[in-house]
Design an enzyme around this catalytic site. Sequence first.
Site, PDB file in Angstrom:
ATOM      1  N   LYS A  31      -5.533 -11.528  -7.886  1.00 49.15           N
ATOM      2  CA  LYS A  31      -6.794 -11.578  -7.156  1.00 49.15           C
ATOM      3  C   LYS A  31      -7.816 -10.594  -7.754  1.00 49.15           C
ATOM      4  O   LYS A  31      -7.435  -9.520  -8.201  1.00 49.15           O
ATOM      5  CB  LYS A  31      -6.486 -11.193  -5.699  1.00 49.15           C
ATOM      6  CG  LYS A  31      -7.664 -11.286  -4.764  1.00 49.15           C
ATOM      7  CD  LYS A  31      -7.270 -10.827  -3.365  1.00 49.15           C
ATOM      8  CE  LYS A  31      -8.494 -10.268  -2.663  1.00 49.15           C
ATOM      9  NZ  LYS A  31      -8.283  -9.763  -1.326  1.00 49.15           N
TER      10      LYS A  31
ATOM     11  N   LYS B 143     -11.345  -4.800  -6.030  1.00 49.46           N
ATOM     12  CA  LYS B 143     -12.161  -3.647  -6.402  1.00 49.46           C
ATOM     13  C   LYS B 143     -11.301  -2.454  -6.776  1.00 49.46           C
ATOM     14  O   LYS B 143     -11.789  -1.486  -7.333  1.00 49.46           O
ATOM     15  CB  LYS B 143     -13.185  -3.308  -5.322  1.00 49.46           C
ATOM     16  CG  LYS B 143     -12.658  -3.114  -3.933  1.00 49.46           C
ATOM     17  CD  LYS B 143     -13.822  -3.045  -2.922  1.00 49.46           C
ATOM     18  CE  LYS B 143     -13.322  -3.287  -1.513  1.00 49.46           C
ATOM     19  NZ  LYS B 143     -14.393  -3.532  -0.559  1.00 49.46           N
TER      20      LYS B 143
ATOM     21  N   LYS C 164       0.818  -1.207   0.000  1.00 48.46           N
ATOM     22  CA  LYS C 164       0.000   0.000   0.000  1.00 48.46           C
ATOM     23  C   LYS C 164       0.849   1.253   0.000  1.00 48.46           C
ATOM     24  O   LYS C 164       0.460   2.264  -0.590  1.00 48.46           O
ATOM     25  CB  LYS C 164      -0.954   0.015   1.201  1.00 48.46           C
ATOM     26  CG  LYS C 164      -2.155  -0.893   1.016  1.00 48.46           C
ATOM     27  CD  LYS C 164      -3.287  -0.508   1.941  1.00 48.46           C
ATOM     28  CE  LYS C 164      -4.469  -1.449   1.771  1.00 48.46           C
ATOM     29  NZ  LYS C 164      -5.471  -1.280   2.819  1.00 48.46           N
TER      30      LYS C 164
END
Length: 337
Positions: free
Chosen positions: A201, A204, A119
């Site tokens: 994966k 979203k 992140k």
Amino acid sequence: MSEPTAAPKKRIFSAIQPTGVFTLGNYIGAIRNWHKLQDDFDSIYCIADLHAITVLQEPAELRKNTMRAFALMLACGIDPKRSITFVQSQNPHHAELSWVLSCSTMFGELSRMTQFKDKSARHADNINAGLFTYPVLMAADILAYNADLVPIGADQKQHLELARNIAQRFNQRYGETFTVPDGYFPEQGARLMSLQDPTKKMSKSDENANACVYILDDKDTILRKFKRAVTDSDTEVCYKEGKDGINNLMTIYGAVTGKTMDEITAEFAGQGYGPFKEAVGEAVADHLAPVQAEYARLIADKAYLTQCMTEGAGQAFRITRKALQKVYRRVGFIDRL
Ligand code: TRP
């Protein structure tokens, strides 16, 4: 004659962040399983809005998304009468406990978290301290309820391991206080992959809108996304190493129809990929239709949602108040009268 006393149910806790609409991956991999667990466990489910602000959120959007996520959770079958359902920021104990636990968490441990590394690479302009201490807050979520089991995806395993370490360290230092939680990985906890790059994966946050099916996508959109799903140059519908795209579509089809891989292979033998992709799209759309209808009904009823949230937060608060009181005593704070 004394009544036989039933063994107390184990407690399960899980949470999901209210960032955007849930994906088919969130639904099949997580929320649908929460739904199945609520009769067998004492279950507590939370919309993790405190976690969401570790990346920049537009405040009005966050508020809307939290309401939507809560409605969607109920639409997916989580029943506020059988489970405790609430919004994280409405129970102040999560943040309070997080502070105490952060003093039993080592800088080095947090530095090793792969999600933090990912992140901070993705949000290089906002590597805030919350992003770094995020796993401590997650540990607080779990430990405040003395949860026995935590249903999580593979990407959260490292965070759960840290929560266990924090609990054990605290227990050693201050005496038995927290239940050391275990991960819970249901058999059907299928992990869905991106429709455009099936080695990644389904997420979203994917930039490619076709990579991901959202729970609230309409039927045409769902059919189109499956039609465009990346497969391979073979023609046979079978589950095999190297056929990531087809394996993923078979997993999805199996998850929504209950069919086994062998049954799916037999069903589409000799038909090629076209009819298979169409069938997957149809099956997913059919499966989501009742969830979507229930969502539409709930999101129009803000008063009901607010009432459920408020009651849930109250129930959550009463559980964590006891845990917090114990923790505060253990660490040597003077009782709050
Ligand atoms: N960090 C989790 C995620 O992003 C969400 C989460 C927050 C969570 N607190 C939790 C999951 C506690 C399980 C238990 O997916």
